[in-house]
Design an enzyme around this catalytic site. Sequence first.
Site, mmCIF file in Angstrom:
data_model
loop_
_atom_site.group_PDB
_atom_site.id
_atom_site.type_symbol
_atom_site.label_atom_id
_atom_site.label_comp_id
_atom_site.label_asym_id
_atom_site.label_seq_id
_atom_site.Cartn_x
_atom_site.Cartn_y
_atom_site.Cartn_z
ATOM 1 C CG ASP A 12 -2.022 -0.943 1.244
ATOM 2 O OD1 ASP A 12 -2.310 -1.492 0.177
ATOM 3 O OD2 ASP A 12 -2.637 -1.136 2.316
ATOM 4 N NE ARG A 63 -4.588 -1.635 -4.263
ATOM 5 C CZ ARG A 63 -4.175 -1.923 -3.021
ATOM 6 N NH1 ARG A 63 -3.870 -0.985 -2.155
ATOM 7 N NH2 ARG A 63 -4.045 -3.185 -2.642
HETATM 8 C C1 FAD Z 1 -8.907 -1.163 -3.188
HETATM 9 C C2 FAD Z 1 -8.422 0.178 -2.731
HETATM 10 C C3 FAD Z 1 -7.140 0.291 -2.236
HETATM 11 C C4 FAD Z 1 -6.657 1.537 -1.824
HETATM 12 N N1 FAD Z 1 -5.342 1.663 -1.429
HETATM 13 C C5 FAD Z 1 -4.867 2.891 -1.120
HETATM 14 C C6 FAD Z 1 -3.499 3.086 -0.807
HETATM 15 O O1 FAD Z 1 -2.668 2.155 -0.791
HETATM 16 N N2 FAD Z 1 -3.075 4.345 -0.494
HETATM 17 C C7 FAD Z 1 -3.931 5.421 -0.505
HETATM 18 O O2 FAD Z 1 -3.496 6.558 -0.245
HETATM 19 N N3 FAD Z 1 -5.247 5.251 -0.788
HETATM 20 C C8 FAD Z 1 -5.727 4.034 -1.090
HETATM 21 N N4 FAD Z 1 -7.055 3.881 -1.392
HETATM 22 C C9 FAD Z 1 -8.005 5.013 -1.137
HETATM 23 C C10 FAD Z 1 -8.085 5.962 -2.313
HETATM 24 O O3 FAD Z 1 -6.869 6.672 -2.412
HETATM 25 C C11 FAD Z 1 -9.234 6.972 -2.130
HETATM 26 O O4 FAD Z 1 -9.002 7.720 -0.969
HETATM 27 C C12 FAD Z 1 -10.596 6.330 -2.021
HETATM 28 O O5 FAD Z 1 -10.751 5.238 -2.859
HETATM 29 C C13 FAD Z 1 -11.675 7.377 -2.373
HETATM 30 O O6 FAD Z 1 -11.589 7.774 -3.724
HETATM 31 P P1 FAD Z 1 -12.596 7.201 -4.837
HETATM 32 O O7 FAD Z 1 -11.908 7.263 -6.139
HETATM 33 O O8 FAD Z 1 -13.067 5.852 -4.429
HETATM 34 O O9 FAD Z 1 -13.851 8.160 -4.822
HETATM 35 P P2 FAD Z 1 -14.068 9.702 -4.248
HETATM 36 O O10 FAD Z 1 -13.208 10.612 -5.042
HETATM 37 O O11 FAD Z 1 -13.923 9.634 -2.790
HETATM 38 O O12 FAD Z 1 -15.561 9.880 -4.648
HETATM 39 C C14 FAD Z 1 -15.970 10.159 -5.992
HETATM 40 C C15 FAD Z 1 -17.408 9.732 -6.161
HETATM 41 O O13 FAD Z 1 -17.495 8.305 -6.115
HETATM 42 C C16 FAD Z 1 -18.695 7.905 -5.489
HETATM 43 N N5 FAD Z 1 -18.348 7.172 -4.257
HETATM 44 C C17 FAD Z 1 -17.187 7.205 -3.581
HETATM 45 N N6 FAD Z 1 -17.225 6.375 -2.529
HETATM 46 C C18 FAD Z 1 -18.453 5.838 -2.517
HETATM 47 C C19 FAD Z 1 -19.127 4.927 -1.674
HETATM 48 N N7 FAD Z 1 -18.532 4.407 -0.616
HETATM 49 N N8 FAD Z 1 -20.409 4.608 -1.963
HETATM 50 C C20 FAD Z 1 -21.040 5.151 -3.033
HETATM 51 N N9 FAD Z 1 -20.452 6.019 -3.883
HETATM 52 C C21 FAD Z 1 -19.184 6.348 -3.627
HETATM 53 C C22 FAD Z 1 -19.455 9.174 -5.181
HETATM 54 O O14 FAD Z 1 -20.288 9.460 -6.255
HETATM 55 C C23 FAD Z 1 -18.355 10.201 -5.070
HETATM 56 O O15 FAD Z 1 -18.811 11.509 -5.313
HETATM 57 C C24 FAD Z 1 -7.538 2.668 -1.852
HETATM 58 C C25 FAD Z 1 -8.827 2.537 -2.361
HETATM 59 C C26 FAD Z 1 -9.281 1.333 -2.811
HETATM 60 C C27 FAD Z 1 -10.663 1.246 -3.376
#
Ligand code: FAD
Length: 307
Positions: free
Chosen positions: A134, A184
């Site tokens: 990560d 990722r």
């Molecule tokens: C599998 C995985 C591994 C990750 N690993 C890391 C890592 O190693 N390091 C790190 O810094 N971050 C990590 N992250 C977190 C990532 O960086 C983001 O902070 C997180 O995924 C939120 O961004 P997003 O693109 O999902 O959507 P956002 O930009 O948070 O949201 C955009 C839109 O997506 C939709 N949305 C978002 N979340 C939801 C929900 N729960 N339910 C319904 N709609 C939703 C909404 O419409 C929202 O307006 C990881 C995320 C995932 C999924």
Amino acid sequence: MILEAISKNFFLFLSNNKVLDRFAKRFGTSFGADKIVGGETFSQAIPIIKQLNHDGLQVTVDHLGEFVESKDEARNRAQECIDTIRSIADHQLNSEVSLKLTSLGLDISHDLVMENMKMILDAAEAAGITVTIDMEDSSRCGTTLDIFKSLKKDYSNLGTVIQSYLYRSEEDIDELSSYNPYLRLVKGAYKESGKVAFVDKEMVDSNLKRLIRKNLENGQYTAIASHDDAIIDYTKELEAELKMSKEQFEFQMLYGMRNETQKKLIQEGYTVRVYLPYGEDWYGYFMRRLAERPANIAFAIKGIFKK
Ligand SMILES: Cc1cc2nc3c(=O)[nH]c(=O)nc-3n(C[C@H](O)[C@H](O)[C@H](O)COP(=O)(O)OP(=O)(O)OC[C@H]3O[C@@H](n4cnc5c(N)ncnc54)[C@H](O)[C@@H]3O)c2cc1C
């Protein structure tokens, strides 16, 4: 907008609060955390992984816990990770492993973290399991990528994460390309300053699209980890434009988030991997998810009042 920013900062502040962390540990994963955390032990997570696999989802498990304070603690974490890898193999689960280098002693000693990673990767290689490092906050990004590059020479079963909020990420993708990396791609979850990261969300989103395109055009297998429909739709558009097969990429989402979307993607023939965290140190993870999405607070509140 202002309320959202206050709420985000508030939960990010809480995520680093050690007193609340200790308090939370005494109460276990009630308070709604059990909706997004697989339990406090790996045994509790096993039936959840079996169900996810049964539903057509692949998994990556993460033993929660970040900052260890002693060499012994870091070695214990490495051993727990190895036990988890063996358990995945014994139970024939379709699961990879994700981990954080700070939990293996990154802030204590370079030799310690390398020693721990090699033991973990040996066990993972023997079990045929991939390990993803990560990405943590920006102050650790360079060292994390250096460790990744150094280990990747000897271990093919290794991946890491690139965050689109960092200015450096496009160059990192280019530089990593020769390592045939399993990357990722995410937006980024930590609180970063404008000196190193885009603060404007639209820039973070458009940079993620740019990175996805770049990594796929470089011919690398890509994990697109986002719950954002705009990102998912963009990836599908790229699939058509670049005439890619569905085997060249996968979607990843956090356990408990967008379950219906996960199912729909599976039905459409995509690979979807669920990131399932477990462990006693669930508190910081839970608070970061609340910071990301205030809507998650609703199920946390339900959790507090449920019997
Ligand atoms: C599998 C995985 C591994 C990750 N690993 C890391 C890592 O190693 N390091 C790190 O810094 N971050 C990590 N992250 C977190 C990532 O960086 C983001 O902070 C997180 O995924 C939120 O961004 P997003 O693109 O999902 O959507 P956002 O930009 O948070 O949201 C955009 C839109 O997506 C939709 N949305 C978002 N979340 C939801 C929900 N729960 N339910 C319904 N709609 C939703 C909404 O419409 C929202 O307006 C990881 C995320 C995932 C999924």
